[in-house]
Design an enzyme around this catalytic site. Structure first.
Site, PDB file in Angstrom:
ATOM      1  N   LYS A   1       0.813  -1.211   0.000  1.00 22.02           N
ATOM      2  CA  LYS A   1       0.000   0.000   0.000  1.00 22.02           C
ATOM      3  C   LYS A   1       0.846   1.260   0.000  1.00 22.02           C
ATOM      4  CE  LYS A   1      -3.937  -2.377   1.513  1.00 22.02           C
ATOM      5  NZ  LYS A   1      -5.200  -2.429   2.174  1.00 22.02           N
TER       6      LYS A   1
ATOM      7  N   HIS B   1     -16.974  -3.640   6.671  1.00 24.57           N
ATOM      8  CA  HIS B   1     -16.095  -3.419   5.528  1.00 24.57           C
ATOM      9  C   HIS B   1     -16.139  -4.545   4.506  1.00 24.57           C
ATOM     10  CE1 HIS B   1     -14.579   0.179   7.406  1.00 24.57           C
ATOM     11  NE2 HIS B   1     -14.498  -0.508   8.525  1.00 24.57           N
TER      12      HIS B   1
ATOM     13  N   ARG C   1      -6.726  -7.580  -9.866  1.00 27.74           N
ATOM     14  CA  ARG C   1      -7.350  -8.874 -10.156  1.00 27.74           C
ATOM     15  C   ARG C   1      -8.793  -8.641 -10.597  1.00 27.74           C
ATOM     16  NH1 ARG C   1     -10.807  -8.592  -5.788  1.00 27.74           N
ATOM     17  NH2 ARG C   1      -9.836  -7.739  -3.943  1.00 27.74           N
TER      18      ARG C   1
END
Lengths: 165, 502
Positions: free
Chosen positions: B116, B236, B293
């Site tokens: 990240k 989430h 992906r």
């Protein structure tokens, strides 16, 4: 056979005359009732109107799921209703409460210890299932009396995990 | 050019990829765990090989075994699906080393977007806006994070560095509760990803989660296929997605699309990918992450654009040009996807396991169901609780909602509890119908008990049904008793009966 069905405090008196005739709160109805493609999906035709729902047995009541709405229904015959009235209502706030695994899984952590005082809503155990960690909370105040599992244990559904007095 | 594709995945996505391969005329190889011997992907593939025991780390995460099977079966390409090995650069690299085509981006792009911190720095350099936080500052200790937190401001999020799918994520409202939450986030991240590192990120309030699907070929063409609205989430985890977003107009779509293309180009991206953005109520958008992906929710884009994303993936991996230019991409109508999870919405969404006894799929105009289960299949606790995706298309969003209501009512699954009633309640919610929701809606302003106006409530029918079922059960148990009585001689029985009535 006469039954009293109670949904969220509202009572329906339902008398079953035979397979196709019932009386609901004094009103006679013609019914056609079948289990379709395996329980618990049921089809009901009442005076030509067609209804379909899931009917699941729950602890001491039935859960009827229709069109995305859940109806908890208590069904009793007259004798049962009188017995319950005599016994008085009551899920007691005292006595032992056993925390059971709501699903099979892996015990990740037990943030409490035996003898510890706990309050309603406190996390008693963290159970991992289907890649999610689920926090199992106490339904009431009390004291941890016995812990029957340890972190790392795999548990079956409905296995008793710990007890609260 | 490859001819045989190994699908390194399970469940509905393995089936989805198998279908695209079959339609393209490619041979298919399935891999499976001991728990999945009877799974649909095993039944549909041309070849199938056992990986190992049920737990993912012994089966679908065994990169070495998968490569071995590829070699043994003569597969010359691998499609990783989503989850498992899909975003592991070492796996993509190992495929390349073995001379296998990895149907996805280059290892370097997975690495750049998977880490990240690198992702953030890369997109910042490309001029893409990001959310304030400590991402990109490396693995900080608890004390360092606690020191930085007040500068970012509360509420904030703790997120797993290696994470995704909401695992290892915690929301922090104040400095006081932060140490404990850090601990549990690290623990969950450690168990899910084998990496307990976390970072902090400012929580954008009233935020929507909107993502842009992109396709990039090896000839330098990059296009965006519009957005997906993914704000309806619980813990989430996305529950429902739609395309297009009721919040996005043509101007915002184009702006986000162009930024997404820039982000993809910044890492030399090839194949299908998704750029996730947080969008605030003033339509400012911030880069969240890139998923390198195929996404779970790709079908809504397929329904709204008419583009088969998986077939394009195969085409790109074979070195051909995209079938579409940006000008060819037109959104038509509206698509909604409901994720059908084996979770009980009336019991805190706890996972439900068991054997599917019966399943009746919705059919008819505008309906698509992607699933890997069928009657007789056992839902185990080893994998994700998502058992199917129900996707509908309508000429307008309102038409799609009406169609989804109809389809949800038709869909019957017996054997496990599902979240279908949750979706039904959502379809009836006025806020949802008005497109008035953000990422907090499900957890903070939505209730299964809310009865919206106009919704049919029939306690009388429920009472009749429950009573008839209860009556039937009483009758049956009475019959069982009567049958048992025959064990006693009828004469003896009469004798007792007479004594009783004296």
């Amino acid at each position: 056979m006469k039954y009293i069905a109670t949904i969220e405090g509202k009572e329906f008196t339902i008398e079953i005359l035979d397979e196709n005739h019932i009386i609901v709160d004094g009103q006679a109805l013609e019914v056609d009732f079948v289990s379709v493609s395996g329980q618990p999906v049921y089809s009901l035709i009442v005076n030509g109107k067609s209804y379909e729902a899931y009917v699941y047995p729950a602890e001491d009541e039935w859960e009827v799921l229709r069109r995305g709405r859940m109806y908890p229904v208590r069904v009793e015959d007259e004798r049962e209703k009188r017995l319950r009235a005599a016994a008085g209502s009551g899920v007691a706030e005292t006595g032992e409460y056993h925390l059971k695994a709501p699903m099979p899984g892996l015990v990740v952590a037990i943030p409490v210890e035996e003898g510890q005082a706990i309050a309603k809503g406190d996390v008693l155990l963290i159970l991992e299932s289907m890649k999610m960690q689920n926090e199992l909370k106490s339904p009431r105040d009390g004291t941890i009396s016995r812990i029957r599992v340890k972190p790392g244990d795999s548990v079956e559904q409905r296995a008793t995990l710990l007890s609260v007095v | 050019m490859f001819k045989k594709v190994l699908i390194a995945n399970r469940g509905e996505i393995a089936v989805r990829i198998l279908r695209a391969c079959r339609e393209t005329g490619l041979e298919t190889v399935a891999v499976y765990s001991e728990a999945d011997r009877q799974a649909l992907h095993v039944r549909y593939a041309d070849e199938a090989y056992l990986l190992g025991p049920a737990p993912s780390r012994d089966s679908y995460l065994r990169a070495d075994k998968i490569l071995e099977i590829a070699k043994k079966s003569g597969a010359d390409a691998i499609h990783p699906g989503y989850g498992f090995l899909a975003e592991r650069e070492d796996f993509a690299q190992a495929c390349a080393d073995e001379g296998l085509t990895f149907i996805g981006p280059k290892p370097s792009a997975i690495a750049a977007m998977g880490d990240k911190m690198t992702a953030r720095n890369t997109v910042i350099a490309a001029g893409v806006p990001v959310v304030p936080g400590t991402e990109g500052e490396g693995s900080l200790s608890d004390s360092e994070l606690l020191a930085i937190a007040p500068q970012i401001g509360f509420p904030l999020l703790i997120k797993a560095t290696a994470g995704g799918g909401g695992k290892g994520m915690r929301e922090v409202k104040s400095l006081e509760e932060m140490p404990l939450l850090l601990q549990s986030a690290r623990r969950e991240a450690e168990s899910a990803f084998g990496d307990g590192n976390v970072y902090l990120e400012k929580l954008v309030l009233g935020a929507r989660h909107i993502e842009i699907q992109i396709l990039a070929d090896t000839h330098g063409n990059v296009i965006y296929l519009g957005e997906r609205e993914c704000s309806l989430q619980r813990r989430h985890q996305k529950l429902l997605e739609e395309a297009p977003s009721p919040f996005v107009d043509e101007e915002l779509r184009q702006k986000m699309g162009e930024v997404a293309v820039k982000a993809a180009q910044a890492v030399d991206y090839v194949n299908a990918g998704t750029i996730e953005f947080l969008v605030d109520k003033d339509k400012n958008f911030f880069f969240l992450e890139m998923n390198t992906r195929l996404q779970v929710e790709h079908p809504v884009t397929e329904m709204a654009t008419g583009i088969d994303i998986v077939k394009e993936q195969l085409r790109i991996a074979r070195g051909r040009q995209l079938s579409y230019s940006q000008a060819d991409v037109q959104l038509k109508g509206a698509a909604i996807e409901c994720r059908i999870n084996a979770e009980d919405p009336y019991n805190g969404f706890l996972p439900s396991t068991g054997r599917i006894a019966h399943s009746l799929l919705p059919t008819g105009p505008g309906i698509r169901v992607d699933t890997g289960v069928y009657p007789g299949f056992e839902i185990t606790p080893y994998y994700d609780p998502m058992i199917a995706k129900l996707i509908v298309w309508g000429e307008t969003r309102a038409q799609a909602i009406l169609r989804m209501r109809r389809a949800l009512e038709e869909y019957k699954i017996v054997g496990v509890r599902t979240n279908i009633p949750f979706h039904q309640t959502m379809m009836d919610s006025h806020r949802f119908m008005g497109g008035q929701y953000d990422t907090r809606f499900v957890e903070e302003r939505f209730s299964m008990q809310d009865s919206e106006e106009g919704r049919e409530v029939r306690p009388d029918i429920a009472a009749i049904l429950a009573t008839l079922v209860a009556h039937q059960r009483t009758q049956r148990s009475a019959q069982i008793v009567r049958r048992g009585e025959r064990d006693t001689s009828n004469w003896k029985w009469v004798g007792r009966w007479e004594r009783m009535h004296r």
